[in-house]
Design a protein around this motif. Structure first.
Motif, mmCIF file in Angstrom:
data_model
loop_
_atom_site.group_PDB
_atom_site.id
_atom_site.type_symbol
_atom_site.label_atom_id
_atom_site.label_comp_id
_atom_site.label_asym_id
_atom_site.label_seq_id
_atom_site.Cartn_x
_atom_site.Cartn_y
_atom_site.Cartn_z
ATOM 1 N N LEU A 11 1.806 2.559 6.312
ATOM 2 C CA LEU A 11 2.480 2.431 4.994
ATOM 3 C C LEU A 11 1.744 2.602 3.892
ATOM 4 C CD1 LEU A 11 4.970 -0.537 6.131
ATOM 5 C CD2 LEU A 11 5.546 2.116 5.896
ATOM 6 N N SER A 13 1.846 0.804 1.294
ATOM 7 C CA SER A 13 1.615 -0.760 0.819
ATOM 8 C C SER A 13 0.453 -1.017 1.588
ATOM 9 C CB SER A 13 2.867 -1.288 1.082
ATOM 10 O OG SER A 13 3.312 -1.415 2.461
ATOM 11 N N MET A 14 0.203 -0.832 2.661
ATOM 12 C CA MET A 14 -0.987 -1.306 3.517
ATOM 13 C C MET A 14 -2.366 -0.638 3.206
ATOM 14 S SD MET A 14 -1.669 -0.917 7.566
ATOM 15 C CE MET A 14 -3.549 -0.132 7.771
ATOM 16 N N LEU A 16 -2.561 0.226 -0.224
ATOM 17 C CA LEU A 16 -2.985 -0.609 -1.280
ATOM 18 C C LEU A 16 -3.296 -1.972 -1.140
ATOM 19 C CD1 LEU A 16 0.187 0.711 -3.379
ATOM 20 C CD2 LEU A 16 -2.326 1.345 -3.805
ATOM 21 N N ARG A 17 -3.104 -2.432 0.083
ATOM 22 C CA ARG A 17 -3.342 -4.016 0.144
ATOM 23 C C ARG A 17 -4.877 -3.827 0.466
ATOM 24 N NH1 ARG A 17 -0.608 -5.157 4.729
ATOM 25 N NH2 ARG A 17 1.420 -4.517 3.568
ATOM 26 N N SER A 20 -6.959 -3.084 -2.365
ATOM 27 C CA SER A 20 -6.943 -4.367 -3.603
ATOM 28 C C SER A 20 -7.760 -5.426 -2.958
ATOM 29 C CB SER A 20 -5.490 -4.603 -3.986
ATOM 30 O OG SER A 20 -4.730 -5.245 -2.866
#
Length: 137
Positions: A11, A13-14, A16-17, A20
């Motif tokens: 994903l 989002s993974m 980006l995690r 970050s």
């Protein structure tokens, strides 16, 4: 990684995690850091070797600096933000920008009227004439 995202295995989002987390041991972080270094080096080489790039950057920087100087001038006292409250600081900056834009719009309208009046009077209005109307505050 991109292929994994496109295939639906990872994903976004993974990704980006992971980015970050600022974990310097993370391979993705290291890869993007190196890619950034390559991009910065390429830009600097282009900047050094191409006079047109330097002129363009200088012109844009000068415009921004001029606008900031204008903002300082219209706020009657320079770039001092008196409040420690972030909301009030943001308001002060936005209000100064709003006033600056209103002044610029008024100047453009006034200059347009003058140029149109000159043209109606039979005077030749050239781009050089219009450029010479620019003045500093």
């Amino acid at each position: 990684m991109i292929l994994s995202i496109q295939a639906g295995l990872v994903l976004p989002s993974m990704l980006l995690r992971k980015l970050s987390s600022h974990n310097r041991k993370n391979r993705l972080y290291q890869a993007f850091r190196e890619l950034g270094r390559v991009e910065r080096t390429l830009f600097l080489l282009r900047y050094i070797s191409d006079p047109q790039v330097r002129r363009s950057i200088r012109a844009e920087t000068t415009k921004i600096e001029s606008f900031n100087d204008f903002l300082d001038w219209i706020t009657f006292g320079g770039p001092v933000i008196k409040s420690g409250d972030p909301v009030e600081q943001e308001k002060q900056v936005k209000y100064a920008s709003l006033v600056a834009n209103a002044i610029m719009l008024s100047n453009v309208a006034d200059l347009t009227d003058v140029i149109n009046s000159m043209a109606e009077d039979g005077l030749r209005v050239t781009p050089e004439l219009a450029a010479s109307l620019r003045r500093s505050y």
